[in-house]
Design an enzyme around this catalytic site. Structure first.
Site, short mmCIF file in Angstrom:
data_model
loop_
_atom_site.label_atom_id
_atom_site.label_comp_id
_atom_site.label_asym_id
_atom_site.label_seq_id
_atom_site.Cartn_x
_atom_site.Cartn_y
_atom_site.Cartn_z
N HIS A 124 0.87 -1.18 0.00
CA HIS A 124 0.00 0.00 0.00
C HIS A 124 0.91 1.24 0.00
CE1 HIS A 124 -2.76 2.96 1.82
NE2 HIS A 124 -3.75 2.18 1.45
N ASP A 201 2.99 -4.45 8.23
CA ASP A 201 1.78 -3.65 8.05
C ASP A 201 0.60 -4.61 8.12
OD1 ASP A 201 -0.47 -2.44 7.05
OD2 ASP A 201 0.48 -1.67 5.23
N GLN A 204 -4.64 -5.14 6.93
CA GLN A 204 -5.63 -6.08 6.38
C GLN A 204 -5.64 -7.41 7.13
OE1 GLN A 204 -7.87 -5.28 4.27
NE2 GLN A 204 -7.02 -3.36 3.54
N LYS A 227 -10.69 -0.49 10.31
CA LYS A 227 -10.90 -1.70 9.50
C LYS A 227 -11.25 -2.89 10.38
CE LYS A 227 -7.38 -0.19 6.19
NZ LYS A 227 -7.84 0.02 4.83
N CYS A 365 -4.77 2.50 -3.68
CA CYS A 365 -3.55 3.05 -3.07
C CYS A 365 -2.37 2.09 -3.27
CB CYS A 365 -3.74 3.36 -1.59
SG CYS A 365 -4.95 4.64 -1.29
N1 PMP Z 1 -1.76 -0.65 4.58
C1 PMP Z 1 -2.71 -1.42 4.04
C2 PMP Z 1 -2.35 -2.80 3.60
C3 PMP Z 1 -4.00 -0.93 3.89
O1 PMP Z 1 -4.94 -1.70 3.34
C4 PMP Z 1 -4.30 0.38 4.33
C5 PMP Z 1 -5.68 0.96 4.19
N2 PMP Z 1 -6.25 0.78 2.91
C6 PMP Z 1 -3.28 1.13 4.91
C7 PMP Z 1 -2.03 0.59 5.02
C8 PMP Z 1 -3.50 2.53 5.41
O2 PMP Z 1 -4.37 2.50 6.50
P1 PMP Z 1 -4.97 3.85 7.08
O3 PMP Z 1 -5.51 4.61 5.90
O4 PMP Z 1 -6.05 3.40 8.02
O5 PMP Z 1 -3.86 4.57 7.77
#
Ligand code: PMP
Length: 408
Positions: A124, A201, A204, A227, A365
């Protein structure tokens, strides 16, 4: 085997009762953010209505109680991740802030010119951009573990990348764009063999499978509350004590200090060193309610149930001519990214919305992932324990209908 009753659990979610464009909502966008159960909404309302106060600073009763509730969530999170100590749990705004905190507090202190940071091709943007910014500032280099056609990391390439120049590995536990569950255990073991710390990270993963930071032996683990059935604006950074203690603070301000003079400030011990300013108190308390709720269902049961939805969705979508699933790894979370021949993902998303089906369309993203598979965007259906097999079928039918409309 662990089981859950999705029909019963759905009634905990007020949003899932509503209709969209005249259809019952079919919410297939939980990888972006999950819906909220009534217990979380109630807990936050109760805090604001009856218990509201600041934490840590004051000696009055309300503040003492708010501090208790706030620190109670820290214990809940520590149990949720199986962290050895509560001071290893730092509250952040979310995954993004957690990664930036490590890039700043660890990276800026310990990574220099010519050093290397390893990430993967499926990250991401939140796990790419902070490292790029750091590399630019320090003259360090980003190395990227390549991914094969199915969405699995090529571990042989990773092993070759690990050298004495490697200073950090930052890896997604589960890819939000492809659904791949990465072999983080292997990645961590190999990094540690070179004395390199690993950030995972878990945005998910934490809401969808049991996570044990001690079994993983990761050095940092980050995830977002929103999430995981919790509120927005709150997330978690877990770190090993020895690393957190050596790191610089991220934000300076109130509550993160021990003593301040104009000559010198000394920092508060963990975890407060990393929690400057009045925190997101209600959100922390809401997160506690959310994680209690998930643990009540059972993360094992959630993973098992969602895997059934994944298998059903994969089979159903694969049976539709013109549908291409991007990401076919052996180990996957319940995320299905797909394209449909001749139809832009945004059009798929718009037409599904008319049927009350909420999916995401775009680059998720993760633009480098789109580039790797030669698509500008995908449509993505992502599932949670509150989804039903009938909703997977509704998705299949709606995609067929979309194709039929475009064929006219
Ligand atoms: N890493 C991953 C794998 C994600 O799916 C996301 C959210 N789509 C993020 C980071 C970023 O999370 P946040 O926008 O809640 O900071």
């Amino acid at each position: 085997p662990a089981t859950l009753d999705a029909v019963a659990l759905r009634s905990d979610f007020p949003t899932l009762r509503r209709t969209i464009n005249g259809h019952p909502l079919v919410y297939l966008d939980s990888a972006a953010t999950s819906q909220k159960p009534q217990v979380v909404i109630d807990r936050m309302n109760q805090f604001y209505a009856e218990e509201y106060s600041t934490v840590r600073r004051s000696i009055h009763l309300l503040s003492a109680k708010a501090t208790q509730a706030y620190e109670g969530t820290r214990r809940t999170v520590a149990q949720f991740l199986n962290a050895p100590e509560t001071r290893q749990i730092i509250f952040t705004k979310g995954t993004t802030e957690g990664i930036n905190l490590v890039a700043h507090g660890y990276g800026r202190k310990f990574i220099g010119a010519g050093d290397e940071i390893i990430i993967s091709a499926t990250e991401h943007h939140a796990n790419i951009v902070p490292w790029q910014m750091l590399c630019e500032e320090k003259g360090a280099h980003l190395r990227v573990i390549p991914v094969d056609d199915r969405g699995e990391l090529i571990l042989e390439a990773y092993e070759q990348m690990l050298t004495e120049r490697t200073k950090l590995v930052a890896i997604g536990h589960i890819s939000n764009a492809l659904g791949t569950i990465h072999p983080v255990e292997d990645i961590i073991r190999l990094a540690h063999a070179h004395g390199v710390p690993v950030l995972v990270d878990g945005a998910q993963a934490a809401p969808h499978m049991p996570v044990d930071v001690q079994a993983l032996d990761c050095d940092f683990y980050v995830f977002s509350g929103h999430k995981a059935c919790g509120p927005t604006g709150i997330g978690v950074l877990y770190g090993k004590v020895e690393l957190l203690e050596r790191m610089n603070p991220f934000l300076g301000g109130g509550d993160m200090i021990e003593t301040v003079t104009f000559e010198k400030t000394t920092y508060a011990p963990l975890p407060h060193k990393f929690e400057a300013g009045t925190p997101a108190i209600a959100e922390v308390i809401g997160l506690g309610a959310a994680l209690d709720y998930l643990r009540g269902i059972g993360l094992e049961a959630i993973a098992t149930y969602e895997h059934q939805l994944l298998e059903q969705a994969t089979a159903r979508l694969s049976s539709i001519p013109g549908v291409r699933i991007i990401g076919t790894a052996q180990r996957k979370a319940a995320i299905v990214s797909f394209t449909v021949d001749g139809i832009h993902p945004h059009d798929i998303g718009t037409l599904l919305d008319q049927e009350g089906i909420a999916i995401r369309a775009g680059h998720h993203c993760a633009q480098p992932v789109m580039a790797r598979y030669g698509v500008p965007a995908t449509a993505r259906a992502s599932f949670a324990f509150y989804n039903l097999p009938s909703e997977v079928e509704a998705l299949g039918v709606a995609i067929e209908k979309t194709i039929a409309v475009f064929a006219l």
